[in-house]
Structure formats: structure tokens, C-alpha cells
Motif scaffolding. Structure first.
Motif, PDB file in Angstrom:
ATOM      1  N   ASP A 165     -38.367  14.506  42.096  1.00  0.00           N
ATOM      2  CA  ASP A 165     -38.015  15.923  42.019  1.00  0.00           C
ATOM      3  C   ASP A 165     -38.215  16.593  43.374  1.00  0.00           C
ATOM      4  O   ASP A 165     -39.238  17.198  43.636  1.00  0.00           O
ATOM      5  CB  ASP A 165     -38.887  16.600  40.947  1.00  0.00           C
ATOM      6  CG  ASP A 165     -38.522  18.072  40.747  1.00  0.00           C
ATOM      7  OD1 ASP A 165     -37.599  18.564  41.430  1.00  0.00           O
ATOM      8  OD2 ASP A 165     -39.179  18.716  39.920  1.00  0.00           O
ATOM      9  N   ALA A 198     -32.792  13.871  34.590  1.00  0.00           N
ATOM     10  CA  ALA A 198     -33.447  13.408  35.810  1.00  0.00           C
ATOM     11  C   ALA A 198     -32.794  12.087  36.226  1.00  0.00           C
ATOM     12  O   ALA A 198     -32.468  11.288  35.359  1.00  0.00           O
ATOM     13  CB  ALA A 198     -34.931  13.184  35.539  1.00  0.00           C
ATOM     14  N   PRO A 199     -32.547  11.863  37.517  1.00  0.00           N
ATOM     15  CA  PRO A 199     -32.851  12.763  38.627  1.00  0.00           C
ATOM     16  C   PRO A 199     -31.693  13.673  39.036  1.00  0.00           C
ATOM     17  O   PRO A 199     -31.852  14.463  39.961  1.00  0.00           O
ATOM     18  CB  PRO A 199     -33.189  11.792  39.764  1.00  0.00           C
ATOM     19  CG  PRO A 199     -32.282  10.622  39.508  1.00  0.00           C
ATOM     20  CD  PRO A 199     -32.140  10.525  37.999  1.00  0.00           C
ATOM     21  N   TYR A 202     -32.276  17.410  39.690  1.00  0.00           N
ATOM     22  CA  TYR A 202     -33.004  17.867  40.880  1.00  0.00           C
ATOM     23  C   TYR A 202     -32.065  18.231  42.029  1.00  0.00           C
ATOM     24  O   TYR A 202     -32.513  18.721  43.073  1.00  0.00           O
ATOM     25  CB  TYR A 202     -33.997  16.788  41.340  1.00  0.00           C
ATOM     26  CG  TYR A 202     -34.950  16.322  40.242  1.00  0.00           C
ATOM     27  CD1 TYR A 202     -35.538  17.239  39.379  1.00  0.00           C
ATOM     28  CD2 TYR A 202     -35.240  14.980  40.076  1.00  0.00           C
ATOM     29  CE1 TYR A 202     -36.394  16.810  38.360  1.00  0.00           C
ATOM     30  CE2 TYR A 202     -36.100  14.547  39.054  1.00  0.00           C
ATOM     31  CZ  TYR A 202     -36.666  15.468  38.205  1.00  0.00           C
ATOM     32  OH  TYR A 202     -37.509  15.046  37.202  1.00  0.00           O
ATOM     33  N   ASP A 308     -40.095  13.793  36.421  1.00  0.00           N
ATOM     34  CA  ASP A 308     -40.198  13.496  37.856  1.00  0.00           C
ATOM     35  C   ASP A 308     -40.872  12.144  38.054  1.00  0.00           C
ATOM     36  O   ASP A 308     -41.991  11.930  37.587  1.00  0.00           O
ATOM     37  CB  ASP A 308     -41.015  14.619  38.518  1.00  0.00           C
ATOM     38  CG  ASP A 308     -41.183  14.402  40.023  1.00  0.00           C
ATOM     39  OD1 ASP A 308     -40.492  13.526  40.593  1.00  0.00           O
ATOM     40  OD2 ASP A 308     -42.013  15.121  40.613  1.00  0.00           O
TER      41      ASP A 308
END
Ligand SMILES: [Zn+2]
Length: 533
Positions: A165, A198-199, A202, A308
Motif C-alpha cells: 500500500d 489489493a493491490p 493502491y 496491505d
């Protein structure tokens, strides 16, 4: 010319994929290419399929699947998960959606990527440095139908910077652009993003613009699972429009929906917005599946920071009571920029689809499991995730029929199952039922679409979006991928309790001129390939 054709489909009603009116014709195939003949042609052929009373259409192209690894897992053993697509009439699957593909990655990241993919797919499916590696792995496994893959942005990001993250550095972004460029040059069909996962979540808009610009240089689309499909779906659509405008890439919105009690009815605003953009000259399309329930990962119900670092970091966090309390609070209060599915709907709308170590939980909602255990729903979800190493598939009953119908009816909406074929559990029935469900329920029973329009949304429209030349259409010289079905009987039978039941009314499926399904049964032929646009 007296040499017989390889295959003749005679006396059918041809719905050619272009949305033009159906017409009687014979359709012949020779060396994998079509010739359209007058009805009653009497042409000689090595094999004949009698299609009297039946529709002959181009083989369906599934615009949206997560079938990246299932054929590799299956290894040509022909289990029901692999068969489900082709028994519906799907002759080409487009995978690599929602930001997730099995490539690309830097060599030093491949082992970690492979381990994460093994957990998500329920077995070792590998991880590949580029599209060529992915295509070679699939080419080594006998396939029934064809496969096309997008490049997943989340995979690309994890494959360069890891599942973390933080913003990417300019050097990392350059590396991501290079890996993307290489895979697109090798034959991947476009760039996909999954901005709730995720990811991928981010990433900021600028990162996506830089990558979509690479796709634009290849003339390939930016395909996106929007950052929000619930209360902030309109803002999320505007982000996608901005990415398309700034990068120059065509925009394709994946499984368009407006879900959750704050999202219901919003297709009355998103669809006119898309229509307006198209009228203004922008190339924007979407896909849709014909169900009011979605399916995704249980981990996506948690705030972005919880994920994360990947699955191991997630499960470590879930063991920490203090971190659990912060997740509980995030769901109760929301986090800016995060699509909060449970906050928008409730744990009573989330049922467990696949949790291999907890089969008794499958088919039950998190709220029911919590009530039975006299526990807090978040704790039930967290305990389940910990025990399953972070990977639990859920079904989310989050949409209303009115929105589904509105999207299905939009002329630029193509059909994509969003199927998630994973061994075990009770997957969403869309993997086995999507195409017959549209033809049975929405064409024959409800009259929402004409047969010609529906077939167009399953074939030619999709082929044009993803650059599949000579596919999705019945005309002289086109690829001989076909489906023959009974318009009076075609229907889905897959349900939430029996999710892999094959449909009724699909008489024959032909891939590359070879009959792969006859009278609803497989013939055992394996003519499928990996296609490059
Ligand atoms: Zn998605």
C-alpha cells in the motif's frame, strides 16, 4: 468444386452476430473457415449437423471471465468446471479481468506471485514473466475452446513493487509500462484494472493513465472494475472516463452494476452518461451478467489497509484483536475512497461460496453463521479467512433486477459471465448459466431483447471490442466457431445450490470447425487455442 466440406450445418436459422434479422441458410466449414450457402444447398460434407428448427449463431465470446488458471489446474482431465463454459456455447473466454492475470512479473517476484495464485485458484497454476510464458503454459494443456487474456494491473503492480500500500516510484512505473508493453506486443488483448482489490486499489489515477497510454499505443482497451460500484459509482465512472481521455485508450467498464441500497437505481444516471460520451465520439462499452447477485473475495469486504502486504499479512492482521476492531469501525463508518460492501448492504447479503476447509459454511450467510455461533459477524468472517489462508469466495446479493435489465438493454453492453471457476464449494451459477439465461429469460420469457440483439451482445460486439478479427460473425471466411441451439428451449439450469448444472437447449458447439459438444454432451475434441488479437 466437388470436394466435400469438413462440416455442414444444414437447415438452420442463421443469426449471424451482426444483429441483422435471422435468415435460413446452410453453414459449411472447411479448414476452420466458414462458407454460407443457400438453405437446402445439398452440399457434401464429411460430417453433417441437422439444425432444422434450431438457431445457428457464432460461438459465444465470454467478455469477462476469471478462468486464467482453470484449464492448467484441470490438465486436460475434463472436469465439470472446465466444461461448464463450453456447454453453454462459449467458444472463446476472455480472462485476465479485474486487474488480475497470471502475468507479468519481474523474475525475482515470480515465486511469491505463484504462491499467491496457488491460494487464489485452489491449486498450482504458475505465474509467468509475460504473455508469451502464459500462452505457452496454456498451449501445453489440451483445451476445448479458445482463450484470450488481458494484462491485469494489480498483477503488474504486484509483479514489480509487491502487494504493498504505497505509491509507485517513477522508475517502478517505467518498469510496469515496459512489462505491459511487452505483453501487449506478444498478444495480450488490453489492460484491466480492479480498483476495489489489493493491490490495484493502491494506485492513483495518474498511475492508471500512464499504463492505459501504453494500451492506447497498441490500439487496445482499458478495461476496468470501477473503484466503486455502490454509493460512489458515478464518481468512479468519472475516474475511468478521465483515464480514458488522458491516455487515449478506449474504455470498457466491466460487469457494470450499481449495487447496495445507496446504489440501486443509479443505472438511470450512469447509462445516459455513457450514452452521452458515445454520442460525443468516445469509444466506451461495458459488459454485464444476468444476475442480481455478485461474487468476489471475502477479503474485499475489508478496508484496503487490511490487505496491505498480501494474504499472509492479511491473516496476521486478522489474528490481532485490535486490528479487527479497526476493521469493524471502518465498516461501520466507511473510509474515504473505499467501496464498503458490507456497510452498504449488510452481512446478511454476503453468503459463503467457497471455503474448502469449512464446507458446512458454504451456502450460508455470514449473518447466519454469526447468529448460530452467537458471535460478531466480523469475527466470524475473520476466523474463516484466517483458517482459509485469506482466500474465501463469497456471493453478494447486492443488486436489484431493474438495474440489471437496464444494463442488459443498453446497446453497447456485451455479455460477460464474470465466472470464477474454482474447485470445490458452490461458485456463482453465472459460470455455467449466463448465456442460456440471457437467451431463455431475457429474450424468450421477458422480451427485453430480440434474439438477434442478444446474440450480437454475445458475439460480434465482443469480438470488435477485443480485436478478435473474423470471429463473432457468420460470413464467408470467418472462423468456424459456432453454437447451435433451440430458441424455444434454451435455458440455464445452474442455481445457487446446484451451480454447475449444464443448460438445456444447446444442441451443438463447434470450435475451429470441430464439433466439441453434440446434444449437450462433449465429444472429447480439444481444438482450442490461445488467441492473440
Ligand atoms: Zn470485477
Amino acid at each position: 468444386m466437388s470436394r466435400p466440406f469438413d462440416l455442414l450445418i444444414r437447415d438452420g436459422l442463421v443469426v449471424d452476430g451482426t444483429a441483422r434479422p435471422a435468415r435460413p441458410a446452410d453453414v459449411a466449414s472447411d479448414a476452420g473457415r466458414l462458407t454460407v450457402l443457400p438453405p437446402g444447398s445439398g452440399a457434401a460434407a464429411a460430417r453433417v449437423v441437422d439444425a432444422g428448427g434450431l438457431v445457428v449463431a457464432p460461438g459465444f465470446i465470454d467478455a469477462h471471465t476469471h478462468s486464467d488458471g482453470v484449464a492448467i489446474l484441470d490438465g486436460g482431465r475434463d472436469r465439470e468446471l472446465v466444461r461448464a463454459a463450453v456447454l453453454q456455447g462459449v467458444t472463446t473466454e476472455i480472462c485476465g479481468n479485474c486487474g488480475s492475470s497470471l502475468f507479468p512479473a519481474l523474475p525475482e517476484r515470480l515465486d511469491a506471485m505463484r504462491a499467491e495464485a496457488e491460494i487464489s485458484f485452489g491449486g498450482d497454476v504458475g505465474a509467468y514473466p509475460d504473455f508469451a510464458g502464459f500462452a505457452a503454459a496454456h498451449a501445453a494443456v489440451p483445451r476445448i475452446n479458445h482463450l484470450v487474456s488481458l494484462v491485469g494491473h494489480g498483477t503488474l503492480r504486484a509483479g514489480v513493487v509487491g502487494p504493498v500500500d504505497r505509491p509507485v516510484s517513477p522508475a517502478e512505473l517505467r518498469t510496469m509500462c515496459e512489462l505491459l508493453d511487452r505483453s501487449l506486443a506478444q498478444g495480450a488483448a488490453g489492460l484491466s484494472s480492479g480498483l476495489i482489490y489489493a493491490p490495484g486499489t493502491y494506485a492513483d489515477t495518474g498511475e492508471l493513465v500512464a499504463l492505459a497510454a501504453v494500451a492506447a499505443r497498441h490500439g487496445k482497451p482499458y478495461v476496468t472494475h470501477l473503484r466503486d460500484e455502490m454509493s460512489r459509482v458515478e464518481e468512479a465512472l468519472e475516474e475511468a472516463v478521465e483515464i480514458s481521455r488522458r491516455s487515449g485508450a478506449a474504455l470498457h467498464v466491466s460487469h457494470h452494476k450499481t449495487a447496495g441500497r445507496h446504489g440501486w437505481g443509479r443505472t438511470a444516471r450512469t447509462l445516459p452518461r455513457i450514452a452521452g460520451l458515445r454520442a460525443g465520439g468516445m469509444d466506451v462499452t461495458c459488459d454485464v451478467y444476468p444476475y442480481t447477485a455478485g461474487s468476489t473475495a471475502l477479503a474485499a469486504m475489508l478496508p484496503p489497509w487490511a490487505n496491505d502486504g498480501g494474504l499472509a499479512a492479511l491473516t496476521a492482521r486478522l489474528r490481532d484483536p485490535e486490528a479487527r476492531d479497526r476493521m469493524r469501525l471502518a465498516i461501520a463508518e466507511g473510509v474515504p475512497g473505499w467501496e464498503n460492501t458490507v456497510g452498504n448492504g449488510g452481512w446478511d447479503r454476503i453468503s459463503v461460496a467457497c471455503a474448502p476447509r469449512h464446507p458446512t459454511a458454504e451456502g450460508r450467510t455470514i449473518a447466519e453463521l454469526a447468529a448460530a455461533a452467537a458471535a460478531d459477524p466480523l469475527d466470524v468472517a475473520a476466523d474463516l479467512l484466517v483458517a482459509e489462508r485469506g482466500e474465501v469466495t463469497i456471493i453478494s446479493h447486492s443488486m436489484v433486477e431493474e438495474d440489471v435489465r437496464r444494463v442488459l438493454a443498453a446497446p453497447y453492453a456485451m455479455i460477460g459471465s464474470d465466472g470464477v471457476p474454482k474447485p470445490g464449494g458452490r461458485p456463482h451459477p453465472r459460470w455455467a448459466g449466463t448465456f442460456p439465461r440471457v437467451l431463455g429469460r431475457y429474450v424468450r420469457e421477458l422480451g427485453l431483447l430480440s434474439l438477434e440483439e442478444a446474440v450480437h451482445k454475445m458475439t460480434r460486439l465482443t469480438a470488435m471490442r477485443f480485436g478478435l478479427a473474423g470471429r463473432g460473425v457468420i460470413r464467408d471466411g470467418a472462423h468456424a466457431d459456432l453454437v447451435v441451439f433451440d430458441p424455444a428451449a434454451v435455458a440455464d439450469r445452474a442455481t445457487f445450490t446446484e451451480p454447475l448444472l449444464p443448460p438445456s437447449g444447446v444442441a451443438a458447439v463447434i470450435v475451429g470447425g470441430v464439433v466439441v459438444v453434440r446434444d449437450g454432451e462433449e465429444t472429447g475434441a480439444r481444438p482450442g487455442t490461445v488467441l492473440t488479437p
